[in-house]
Design a protein around this motif. Structure first.
Motif, PDB file in Angstrom:
ATOM      1  N   THR A   1       0.811  -1.219   0.000  1.00  0.00           N
ATOM      2  CA  THR A   1       0.000   0.000   0.000  1.00  0.00           C
ATOM      3  C   THR A   1       0.842   1.266   0.000  1.00  0.00           C
ATOM      4  O   THR A   1       0.371   2.320  -0.422  1.00  0.00           O
ATOM      5  CB  THR A   1      -0.949  -0.004   1.214  1.00  0.00           C
TER       6      THR A   1
ATOM      7  N   LYS B   1       0.198   4.371  -2.458  1.00  0.00           N
ATOM      8  CA  LYS B   1       0.147   5.762  -2.001  1.00  0.00           C
ATOM      9  C   LYS B   1       1.025   6.644  -2.876  1.00  0.00           C
ATOM     10  O   LYS B   1       0.604   7.732  -3.316  1.00  0.00           O
ATOM     11  CB  LYS B   1       0.605   5.850  -0.547  1.00  0.00           C
TER      12      LYS B   1
ATOM     13  N   TRP C   1      -5.135   9.572   4.744  1.00  0.00           N
ATOM     14  CA  TRP C   1      -4.318   8.345   4.778  1.00  0.00           C
ATOM     15  C   TRP C   1      -3.624   8.193   6.121  1.00  0.00           C
ATOM     16  O   TRP C   1      -3.634   7.109   6.725  1.00  0.00           O
ATOM     17  CB  TRP C   1      -3.305   8.403   3.641  1.00  0.00           C
TER      18      TRP C   1
ATOM     19  N   ASN D   1      -2.940  -1.602   5.302  1.00  0.00           N
ATOM     20  CA  ASN D   1      -2.503  -2.832   4.638  1.00  0.00           C
ATOM     21  C   ASN D   1      -3.545  -3.931   4.789  1.00  0.00           C
ATOM     22  O   ASN D   1      -3.848  -4.663   3.839  1.00  0.00           O
ATOM     23  CB  ASN D   1      -1.172  -3.295   5.212  1.00  0.00           C
TER      24      ASN D   1
ATOM     25  N   PHE E   1      -6.596  -3.712   2.443  1.00  0.00           N
ATOM     26  CA  PHE E   1      -6.369  -4.243   1.103  1.00  0.00           C
ATOM     27  C   PHE E   1      -6.110  -5.744   1.128  1.00  0.00           C
ATOM     28  O   PHE E   1      -6.712  -6.505   0.360  1.00  0.00           O
ATOM     29  CB  PHE E   1      -5.203  -3.520   0.431  1.00  0.00           C
TER      30      PHE E   1
ATOM     31  N   ILE F   1      -0.582  -4.739  -7.049  1.00  0.00           N
ATOM     32  CA  ILE F   1      -1.108  -3.388  -6.845  1.00  0.00           C
ATOM     33  C   ILE F   1      -1.750  -2.810  -8.105  1.00  0.00           C
ATOM     34  O   ILE F   1      -2.528  -1.868  -8.022  1.00  0.00           O
ATOM     35  CB  ILE F   1      -0.019  -2.427  -6.327  1.00  0.00           C
TER      36      ILE F   1
ATOM     37  N   VAL G   1     -10.186   4.717   0.131  1.00  0.00           N
ATOM     38  CA  VAL G   1      -9.548   4.057   1.270  1.00  0.00           C
ATOM     39  C   VAL G   1     -10.209   4.493   2.573  1.00  0.00           C
ATOM     40  O   VAL G   1     -10.549   3.670   3.431  1.00  0.00           O
ATOM     41  CB  VAL G   1      -8.040   4.359   1.294  1.00  0.00           C
TER      42      VAL G   1
END
Length: 484
Positions: free
Chosen positions: A182, A186, A210, A219, A222, A248, A316
């Motif tokens: 992740t 980002k 974030w 993490n 996801f 990803i 997110v």
């Protein structure tokens, strides 16, 4: 790969790093976080190992590229914590006045994101090192200054491709936490936002979103939920390695500035939705602020293409908050912030308490870990599709579904869960519920699904697990359990 794209590896003296004005801490890095214990270990290592010669302090990975002004910069991908600490140590040594060479360092360009946390931790560590150095005599200060500038060195790996820099970081051991896939997401989506003045404001807003989430929780969002749901709902398995940097690309999607979007018919509905929500937010911000209008959020869906940049970060935040409200196990730990704690489990159905209790003290947490993970993935996927419609009914359906492999197998492993999620197996309880949720046009289509009470593994009732039997009885015969 061209010659310019190949990694350049060289041993640098620490003084070369400290004097380099092109080094900067990029926006995607988390704030400076080393504790005084980390600082003490580094200083002790320098004093212990330099008397016998050069001392190599690991590896620093740099990403060389032109910045928004066209100037070549070196972004620190790995080594931020050590480099920042060495800058602080060098300044503390100079401040004593005992170093005859009065060696100074270049100004390290830090990210503006998380600046308050970085400043607070840097101040704390600088004060700690000042107290430490003030206990040394003049000769010791000179020896340590010489050690830092003349004997300490690092292996510097410079790459021009950020993805490769992150992949190399992933294989390194460092005193800091390991890289999450992740982190690379980002970095990618921050670059997608742009570099204008308005873009800078947007970056600051989304990075705050974030940073409001613990790194381990990002993490887990996801790796435990979004990735698995996308795989299973598409009829694809989840490998034993789980979510890695190789996966990803699943969360990179539509670039708003792409000139081909006018021909990319599949992408147009998502771009239109983004433009509508942006316009609504801009035109009605005052009315929304005074609660005269309800805010309108971009209509996120787990299994739809991702919009790059700002919308990714808002996605997110959206799913993390939903996961907290659903009481997902990966977020129900001491890393959850105080601000989020009141919302924890607000949407979670009491119907599944009989499974949730296995994660509590006195429960069989290890026996039900995979079961709970599968259950939580189903809950967030259903709520993503149908909201709170029939939420208790679905919770019972999902709980029954995840108990099928628990009753049929003495040991439930990762492969057991993976196969069950894909519908691999025999019997009325073996089907892909994720696909059924994905394909359903209404909640009713999902909720009408029936799962008969499964038979237990083996033929000897005496070998059945009492906890499993109690859970099954509570889920399939709740009235009898209540009357009993």
């Amino acid at each position: 790969m061209g010659d310019d794209d190949r990694p350049r590896v060289k041993v640098w003296k620490i003084r070369e790093l400290l004097h380099n004005e092109r080094l900067r801490i990029p926006d995607y890095q988390r704030p400076y976080a080393w504790s005084t214990r980390n600082v003490a270990e580094l200083v002790d290592d320098i004093r212990q190992f330099t008397p016998s010669g050069s001392y190599r302090i690991g590896t620093v990975i740099l990403h060389g590229h032109p910045d928004e002004h066209g100037e070549q910069v070196l972004d620190v991908v790995d080594g931020q914590q050590r480099l920042t600490t060495l800058h602080l140590l060098a300044r503390v040594l100079r401040a004593t006045g005992h170093d005859p060479n009065k060696r100074d360092v270049a100004r390290l360009r830090l990210s503006p994101f998380g600046a308050e946390q970085t400043a607070a931790r840097a101040k704390e560590n600088a004060e700690y090192m000042a107290r430490l150095v003030n206990e040394w005599d003049r000769d010791t200060v000179r020896e340590v200054a010489d050690a830092v500038f003349l004997q300490c060195e690092v292996v510097v790996v410079t790459l021009t491709n950020l993805d490769e820099a992150f992949q190399m970081f992933d294989s390194q051991n460092s005193r800091g936490r390991a890289l999450y896939p992740t982190d690379l997401l980002k970095a990618f989506h921050l670059r997608e936002i742009g570099s204008g003045l308005r873009d800078a404001t947007t970056k600051r807003e989304v990075v705050e979103l974030w940073e409001d989430i613990p790194a381990a929780h990002v993490n887990a969002l996801f790796s435990e939920y979004l990735f698995k749901i996308r795989r299973w709902s598409g009829g694809r398995d989840v490998s034993k390695d789980g979510f890695t940097t190789n996966d990803i690309g699943m969360f990179k999607g539509i670039r708003e500035r792409d000139v081909t979007n006018s021909e990319n018919n599949w992408a147009r509905p998502f771009v239109y939705a983004k433009n509508f929500t942006d316009d609504y937010r801009s035109e009605n911000s005052t009315l929304v602020r005074f609660r005269m209008l309800q805010p309108v959020e971009y209509p996120h869906q787990i299994d739809q293409p991702v919009l790059n940049g700002e919308t990714f970060f808002r996605m997110v935040s959206h799913y993390y908050l939903l996961g907290v409200r659903l009481g997902l196990l990966a977020f129900s730990d001491d890393k959850l912030s105080k601000a989020h704690q009141p919302a924890l489990g607000k949407l979670r159905s009491t119907v599944i308490n009989v499974i949730d209790e296995q994660g509590e003290p006195g429960g069989d947490r290890s026996r039900y870990a995979y079961i709970r993970g599968l259950l939580d993935a189903l809950l967030i996927y259903y709520h993503d599709r149908f909201g709170t419609q029939g939420s208790d009914r679905f919770a019972r359906l999902a709980a029954r579904y995840v108990m099928v492999p628990r009753t049929r197998n003495f040991a439930v492993k990762r492969e057991t869960i993976n196969n069950h999620a894909l519908g691999v197996g025999q019997g009325p309880g073996s089907f892909n519920l994720f696909q059924e949720v994905r394909d359903a046009g209404s909640a009713r289509e999902v909720l009408n699904r029936d799962i008969p009470q499964p038979d237990f593994y083996g033929s000897d009732p005496a070998k059945r697990n009492e906890v499993d039997a109690a859970v099954v009885e509570a889920l399939w015969n709740p009235k009898q359990v209540a009357q009993g």
